[in-house]
Design an enzyme around this catalytic site. Structure first.
Site, PDB file in Angstrom:
ATOM      1  N   ASP A  90      11.892 -26.159 -16.347  1.00  0.00           N
ATOM      2  CA  ASP A  90      11.139 -24.930 -16.990  1.00  0.00           C
ATOM      3  C   ASP A  90      11.850 -24.547 -18.452  1.00  0.00           C
ATOM      4  OD1 ASP A  90      10.844 -25.067 -13.587  1.00  0.00           O
ATOM      5  OD2 ASP A  90      12.172 -23.610 -14.263  1.00  0.00           O
ATOM      6  N   TRP A  98      13.454 -16.218  -2.805  1.00  0.00           N
ATOM      7  CA  TRP A  98      12.628 -17.331  -2.643  1.00  0.00           C
ATOM      8  C   TRP A  98      12.963 -17.462  -0.961  1.00  0.00           C
ATOM      9  CZ3 TRP A  98       9.094 -20.863  -3.588  1.00  0.00           C
ATOM     10  CH2 TRP A  98       9.111 -21.409  -4.451  1.00  0.00           C
ATOM     11  N   MET A 110       1.717 -17.557  -5.114  1.00  0.00           N
ATOM     12  CA  MET A 110       2.190 -17.401  -6.377  1.00  0.00           C
ATOM     13  C   MET A 110       3.907 -17.543  -6.615  1.00  0.00           C
ATOM     14  SD  MET A 110       1.904 -14.064  -8.458  1.00  0.00           S
ATOM     15  CE  MET A 110       0.474 -14.392  -9.628  1.00  0.00           C
ATOM     16  N   PHE A 151       4.888 -27.652 -12.919  1.00  0.00           N
ATOM     17  CA  PHE A 151       6.039 -27.058 -13.068  1.00  0.00           C
ATOM     18  C   PHE A 151       6.398 -25.407 -13.980  1.00  0.00           C
ATOM     19  CE2 PHE A 151       8.900 -28.634  -9.190  1.00  0.00           C
ATOM     20  CZ  PHE A 151       7.836 -28.491  -8.770  1.00  0.00           C
ATOM     21  N   SER A 152       7.137 -24.761 -13.673  1.00  0.00           N
ATOM     22  CA  SER A 152       6.884 -23.616 -14.978  1.00  0.00           C
ATOM     23  C   SER A 152       7.748 -24.212 -16.012  1.00  0.00           C
ATOM     24  CB  SER A 152       7.994 -22.957 -14.217  1.00  0.00           C
ATOM     25  OG  SER A 152       7.326 -21.795 -13.181  1.00  0.00           O
ATOM     26  N   ASP A 202       6.773 -18.297  -9.607  1.00  0.00           N
ATOM     27  CA  ASP A 202       6.889 -17.995 -11.467  1.00  0.00           C
ATOM     28  C   ASP A 202       5.722 -17.376 -12.470  1.00  0.00           C
ATOM     29  OD1 ASP A 202       8.730 -19.602 -10.261  1.00  0.00           O
ATOM     30  OD2 ASP A 202       9.150 -20.985 -11.686  1.00  0.00           O
TER      31      ASP A 202
HETATM   32  C1  FRU Z   1      11.871 -21.244  -9.709  1.00  0.00           C
HETATM   33  C2  FRU Z   1      11.022 -22.971 -10.016  1.00  0.00           C
HETATM   34  C3  FRU Z   1      11.334 -23.567 -11.080  1.00  0.00           C
HETATM   35  C4  FRU Z   1       9.874 -24.236 -10.809  1.00  0.00           C
HETATM   36  C5  FRU Z   1       9.235 -23.350 -10.030  1.00  0.00           C
HETATM   37  C6  FRU Z   1       8.172 -24.418  -9.131  1.00  0.00           C
HETATM   38  O1  FRU Z   1      11.243 -20.346  -9.220  1.00  0.00           O
HETATM   39  O2  FRU Z   1      11.791 -23.445  -8.201  1.00  0.00           O
HETATM   40  O3  FRU Z   1      12.444 -23.767 -12.003  1.00  0.00           O
HETATM   41  O4  FRU Z   1       9.706 -25.102 -12.536  1.00  0.00           O
HETATM   42  O5  FRU Z   1       9.409 -22.629  -8.893  1.00  0.00           O
HETATM   43  O6  FRU Z   1       7.202 -24.119  -8.310  1.00  0.00           O
END
Ligand code: FRU
Length: 498
Positions: A167, A305, A36, A97-98, A38
């Site tokens: 995002d 990260w 998991m 993605f997010s 974001d």
């Molecule tokens: C942030 C990110 C977002 C992206 C997602 C990919 O943690 O890098 O910008 O949408 O994670 O998993």
């Protein structure tokens, strides 16, 4: 339903059975199974809160992104639903993605997310192509919009990157217009936040560049959120590649809050105050939702990260969400406290007043104060104000060689968390120091929210928060206090019982 989504749903249903009992946190959301990152699409829909999340069910590392899904009536008790979307279309085959979610006026639930594909650039390297996409559903099953993507390179202003364009966070204003902020990289290589407008949430147009980083706070700005709070406008985002400034922004991949004023006519945000949103090691990609009682609540990914190696590769799950935190603005700063729904789970109060902690007490343990899922409210002060102690330390999740410590040095006003001995077998980031504001009565008030695999520390009235994941053996549950001078401590312990 696509084969990819069907496969993910069958996999998670089967393999989540391996995660039993206290292998998971008690009241922080972890993935159904696998990886998991974001929080996505945090929204209230059909009587409950929906939390989606960046999700790779097949192992505990980042991989082709799906959206995991869970629901809750109070943001504390979570129930898993099957994965919502999978990377199964030509425009999102490298990952969904997010993004965010909203209830449409016709009662459907709309997800807005970033579709990622990989394309060859002029040098022959594979790079991302990121576009914004939509899926609509009923709170359980979602269908991707036939005219996806809804925002592409063609919608971008001059110089805006199509590689870093992600995002979306969507909202509807009082006039019924839909808006979305999206993270982007401008020609100078740093971040900017683009604002898009739509009358129906399906057909979108670029409106303005809400804010520009100009290489001040890290580089690319990920995961924006934008809302009104206590008469101010607030921009949250997660900058990549940050340089530390004093005691701010120590995380490399950081988390930020900018407070200012929004010029709605021009679509421009005028920044006034900036700060980290959380001063601990693990907090990223924070997103908010308006609770039913009108309070705004923020949840972040409780992981960094740069320090993902804290979790061994062969674990069944990796990544957790932070506690839902009610946020407000006071003294031009972001304040945070646990929600009232969390408070309602606190039981078995044990209270001590004026406990002397000094050199003679050694490592002090108090009857009834121990465990891994509990709430500790602690006030510490020097016994004699003219003779302050140098360092006060709280050790928790402790057993034999294992412990995490939180220490306060009043001379420097520095609070430090250290998880070096929490059981991590990796030489990664384990410590973080934070400057604590002066208190009027020369004492420090700390609130520690301990779940099995994390610790969130709220200072004072919530003017600073420090969050850290720990993956210590669950049997390590002692709590010990130590001081090198003479201190007095008041303490209230409550268990978090769901
Ligand atoms: C942030 C990110 C977002 C992206 C997602 C990919 O943690 O890098 O910008 O949408 O994670 O998993």
């Amino acid at each position: 339903m696509s084969l990819k989504l069907e496969k993910a749903r069958a996999y998670e249903k089967e393999h989540s059975k391996k995660i039993v009992g206290d292998m998971r946190p008690a009241f922080h959301l972890s993935p159904y199974v696998g990886w998991m990152n974001d929080p996505n699409g945090l929204s209230f829909y059909k009587g409950q809160y929906h939390m989606f999340y960046q999700y790779h069910p097949y192992n505990s590392q980042w991989g082709p992104m799906h959206w995991g899904h869970a629901v809750s009536k109070d943001l504390i008790h979570w129930e898993y639903l099957p994965a919502a979307i999978a990377p199964d279309m030509p425009y999102d085959d490298f990952g969904c993605f997010s993004g965010s979610a909203i209830e449409l006026e016709d009662g459907r639930h709309l997800l807005m997310y970033t579709g990622v594909t990989r394309v060859e650039n002029e040098e022959g390297d594979l790079v991302d192509c990121q576009t914004q996409c939509i899926a609509v559903g009923d709170g359980l099953n979602y269908v991707k919009y036939e005219h996806n993507p809804v925002l592409t390179e063609a919608d971008l202003p001059e110089g805006a990157s199509k590689i870093d364009f992600r995002d979306p966070k969507i909202w509807r204003d009082d006039e019924g217009i839909y808006w979305a902020v999206v993270g982007n990289r401008s020609a100078d290589g740093s971040g900017q936040i683009l604002l898009f407008r739509s009358e129906d949430a399906f057909s979108w147009k670029y409106f303005s560049t809400l804010d520009e980083n100009k290489n001040r706070f890290g580089k690319m700005w990920e995961c924006p959120d934008f809302f009104k709070l206590n008469g101010k406008d607030v921009l949250l985002m997660s900058p990549q590649d940050m340089l530390p400034e004093g005691f701010e922004y120590h995380n490399g991949n950081g988390n930020m809050c900018i407070i200012g004023e929004f010029d709605k006519e021009k679509g421009i945000f005028h920044e006034q105050y900036s700060q980290s949103a959380d001063y601990g090691i693990d907090f990223y990609a924070h997103q908010t939702v308006l609770k039913q009682d009108g309070k705004r609540v923020m949840i972040g990914w409780m992981q960094n990260w740069d320090a993902c190696a804290i979790r061994a590769h062969d674990e069944v799950w990796a990544g957790q969400m932070s506690l839902p935190r009610e946020i407000w603005i006071e003294n031009n700063r972001l304040y945070q406290r646990p929600t009232s729904e969390y408070e309602a789970c606190l039981k078995n109060k044990v209270e001590y007043k004026d406990v002397e902690v000094d050199k003679n007490s050694g490592e002090l343990q108090l009857e009834g104060i121990k465990g891994r899922t509990l709430d500790l409210q602690i006030r510490i002060r020097a016994k004699d104000i003219k003779d302050p102690y140098y360092k006060f330390t709280i050790y928790f999740a402790k057993k034999d060689k294992l412990y995490t410590s939180l220490s306060f040095r009043p001379y420097e006003n520095i609070l430090k968390i250290d998880r070096k001995f929490s059981g991590s077998r990796r030489a990664i980031l384990h410590q973080r120091r934070m400057l604590v504001p002066d208190s009027e009565d020369e004492s420090i008030r700390l609130r520690l929210v301990l779940d099995r695999y994390s610790c969130e520390v709220f200072v004072g009235d919530g003017e600073r928060v420090m969050t850290t994941a720990i993956y210590t053996d669950i049997k390590a549950e002692d709590i010990v206090f130590a001081c090198d001078g003479e201190a007095l401590m008041d303490i209230i312990k409550q268990d978090v019982i769901l």
